[in-house]
Design a protein around this motif. Structure first.
Motif, mmCIF file in Angstrom:
data_model
loop_
_atom_site.group_PDB
_atom_site.id
_atom_site.type_symbol
_atom_site.label_atom_id
_atom_site.label_comp_id
_atom_site.label_asym_id
_atom_site.label_seq_id
_atom_site.Cartn_x
_atom_site.Cartn_y
_atom_site.Cartn_z
ATOM 1 N N PHE A 172 -37.984 20.846 99.087
ATOM 2 C CA PHE A 172 -38.341 19.430 98.970
ATOM 3 C C PHE A 172 -38.657 18.880 100.360
ATOM 4 N N THR A 173 -39.736 18.108 100.456
ATOM 5 C CA THR A 173 -40.109 17.534 101.742
ATOM 6 C C THR A 173 -40.217 16.018 101.650
ATOM 7 N N LEU A 174 -39.915 15.381 102.771
ATOM 8 C CA LEU A 174 -40.218 13.971 102.934
ATOM 9 C C LEU A 174 -41.708 13.874 103.235
ATOM 10 N N ALA A 230 -39.427 18.868 105.976
ATOM 11 C CA ALA A 230 -38.212 19.342 105.315
ATOM 12 C C ALA A 230 -37.005 18.832 106.103
ATOM 13 N N ILE A 231 -36.021 18.304 105.393
ATOM 14 C CA ILE A 231 -34.807 17.841 106.050
ATOM 15 C C ILE A 231 -34.058 19.065 106.567
ATOM 16 N N LEU A 232 -33.644 19.000 107.817
ATOM 17 C CA LEU A 232 -32.977 20.120 108.478
ATOM 18 C C LEU A 232 -31.498 20.191 108.110
ATOM 19 N N SER A 233 -30.971 21.400 108.068
ATOM 20 C CA SER A 233 -29.523 21.581 107.990
ATOM 21 C C SER A 233 -28.955 21.302 109.379
ATOM 22 N N THR A 234 -27.653 21.193 109.478
ATOM 23 C CA THR A 234 -27.049 20.950 110.789
ATOM 24 C C THR A 234 -27.345 22.106 111.746
ATOM 25 N N THR A 235 -27.342 23.330 111.252
ATOM 26 C CA THR A 235 -27.657 24.492 112.091
ATOM 27 C C THR A 235 -29.103 24.421 112.577
ATOM 28 N N LEU A 271 -32.348 13.122 118.183
ATOM 29 C CA LEU A 271 -31.805 14.097 117.237
ATOM 30 C C LEU A 271 -32.806 14.330 116.128
ATOM 31 N N PRO A 272 -33.386 15.539 116.061
ATOM 32 C CA PRO A 272 -34.308 15.832 114.976
ATOM 33 C C PRO A 272 -33.542 15.953 113.656
ATOM 34 N N PHE A 273 -34.134 15.463 112.585
ATOM 35 C CA PHE A 273 -33.497 15.596 111.274
ATOM 36 C C PHE A 273 -34.426 16.195 110.229
ATOM 37 N N ALA A 274 -35.704 16.324 110.543
ATOM 38 C CA ALA A 274 -36.666 16.930 109.624
ATOM 39 C C ALA A 274 -37.749 17.612 110.456
ATOM 40 N N ALA A 275 -38.337 18.665 109.888
ATOM 41 C CA ALA A 275 -39.354 19.430 110.619
ATOM 42 C C ALA A 275 -40.528 19.755 109.713
ATOM 43 N N ASP A 276 -41.713 19.885 110.329
ATOM 44 C CA ASP A 276 -42.927 20.184 109.567
ATOM 45 C C ASP A 276 -43.278 21.671 109.528
ATOM 46 N N GLY A 277 -42.490 22.504 110.166
ATOM 47 C CA GLY A 277 -42.749 23.941 110.164
ATOM 48 C C GLY A 277 -43.769 24.381 111.201
ATOM 49 N N GLU A 279 -46.976 17.633 89.293
ATOM 50 C CA GLU A 279 -46.053 18.217 88.316
ATOM 51 C C GLU A 279 -46.204 19.735 88.206
ATOM 52 N N GLU A 280 -47.410 20.234 88.398
ATOM 53 C CA GLU A 280 -47.658 21.665 88.237
ATOM 54 C C GLU A 280 -47.301 22.483 89.476
ATOM 55 N N SER A 281 -46.976 21.821 90.549
ATOM 56 C CA SER A 281 -46.719 22.512 91.813
ATOM 57 C C SER A 281 -45.255 22.918 91.952
ATOM 58 N N ASP A 282 -45.024 24.186 92.251
ATOM 59 C CA ASP A 282 -43.673 24.652 92.568
ATOM 60 C C ASP A 282 -43.311 24.311 94.004
ATOM 61 N N PHE A 283 -44.313 24.043 94.830
ATOM 62 C CA PHE A 283 -44.084 23.668 96.211
ATOM 63 C C PHE A 283 -44.037 22.151 96.278
ATOM 64 N N LEU A 284 -42.948 21.616 96.789
ATOM 65 C CA LEU A 284 -42.742 20.173 96.766
ATOM 66 C C LEU A 284 -43.330 19.533 98.017
#
Length: 189
Positions: free
Chosen positions: A63-65, A70-75, A101-107, A170-175
Motif C-alpha cells: 500500500f502506498t500513500l 510506501a510507509i517505512l518500518s522503523t528499521t 525523519l523519513p517516514f515514507a519512500a518512493d523506491g 480495483e483490478e490492480s494487485d499493486f496498490l
C-alpha cells in the motif's frame, strides 16, 4: 488535527484494504522498542504523529500513500535516515538535515519526511535522491501527517483524484496511485 486522527484515518484505510482483500499487506504495529530504536539511532524525539502512525502499522507493504510512497518500518526509517545523512552531511548547502525523519519512500531514493528540529512546522516535506522537493505542492494534504492520512482515506473512499492522482484501480494487485492525466479519454489521442 491531532495524532488521534491518525488512528481514525488508518481504520478507514484498513477498511478500504479489507474490501479489496489487501489488508494483509500492512505490517503489524511498531513496538515501544522499535520506536525507541529510532530515537536512539537518529538522535531525535519522534514526533507524536509519526509515532502514532507507526504504532498502527510498522510499514505499509504494497500500500502506498499518493502517489508512490510506501510507509517505512522503523528499521527502514533508520536505514533511509542513515543513507541520507551520509550522502548529504558534507554537502555545503545540504538540502537534507539530520533532524529530518523519513517516514515514507518512493523506491527511487526519494522520501517523505518530517523536520524534528525545534520550530519544525509539522509539514510533510520531500527529498529526492538529487536533493529536489519531489513535487510537494501547496495542496492541504501536505500540511501535516494527519492531513496526509485524512486526504488519503477520503480519496480512497471517494475514488476521486487527489492532487492529480487517482486511487489504485480495483483490478490492480499493486496498490499504486494512477496519474489522472492518463484516464480513458486520453488513451486514443
Amino acid at each position: 488535527m491531532t495524532s488521534r486522527d491518525i488512528g481514525h484515518w488508518w481504520r478507514r484505510i484498513e477498511s478500504w484494504l479489507r474490501r479489496r482483500e489487501q489488508l494483509r499487506t500492512l505490517a503489524p504495529p511498531a513496538t515501544a522498542a522499535d520506536l525507541a530504536a529510532v530515537e536512539r539511532r537518529c538522535g531525535v524525539k519522534l514526533p507524536r504523529d509519526l509515532a502514532e502512525l507507526l504504532r498502527h502499522h510498522n510499514g505499509s507493504g504494497s500500500f502506498t500513500l499518493p502517489p508512490v510512497f510506501a510507509i517505512l518500518s522503523t528499521t527502514e526509517l533508520i536505514a533511509h535516515w542513515e543513507i541520507k545523512v551520509e550522502i548529504w552531511s558534507d554537502h555545503p548547502c545540504s538540502p537534507f538535515r539530520a533532524s529530518f525523519l523519513p517516514f515514507a519512500a518512493d523506491g527511487a531514493g526519494g522520501v517523505l519526511h518530517l523536520d524534528t528540529a525545534p520550530g519544525g512546522d509539522g509539514r510533510v516535506q520531500a527529498h529526492d535522491r538529487e536533493g529536489g522537493s519531489l513535487g510537494v505542492t501547496d495542496h492541504p494534504r501536505w500540511d501535516s501527517l494527519p492531513s496526509l492520512m485524512h486526504h488519503t482515506a477520503e480519496t480512497l473512499e471517494s475514488g476521486h483524484a487527489l492532487d492529480g492522482y487517482l486511487p489504485p484501480g480495483e483490478e490492480s494487485d499493486f496498490l499504486i496511485w494512477e496519474d489522472d492525466l492518463w484516464d480513458d479519454d486520453t488513451e486514443d489521442e
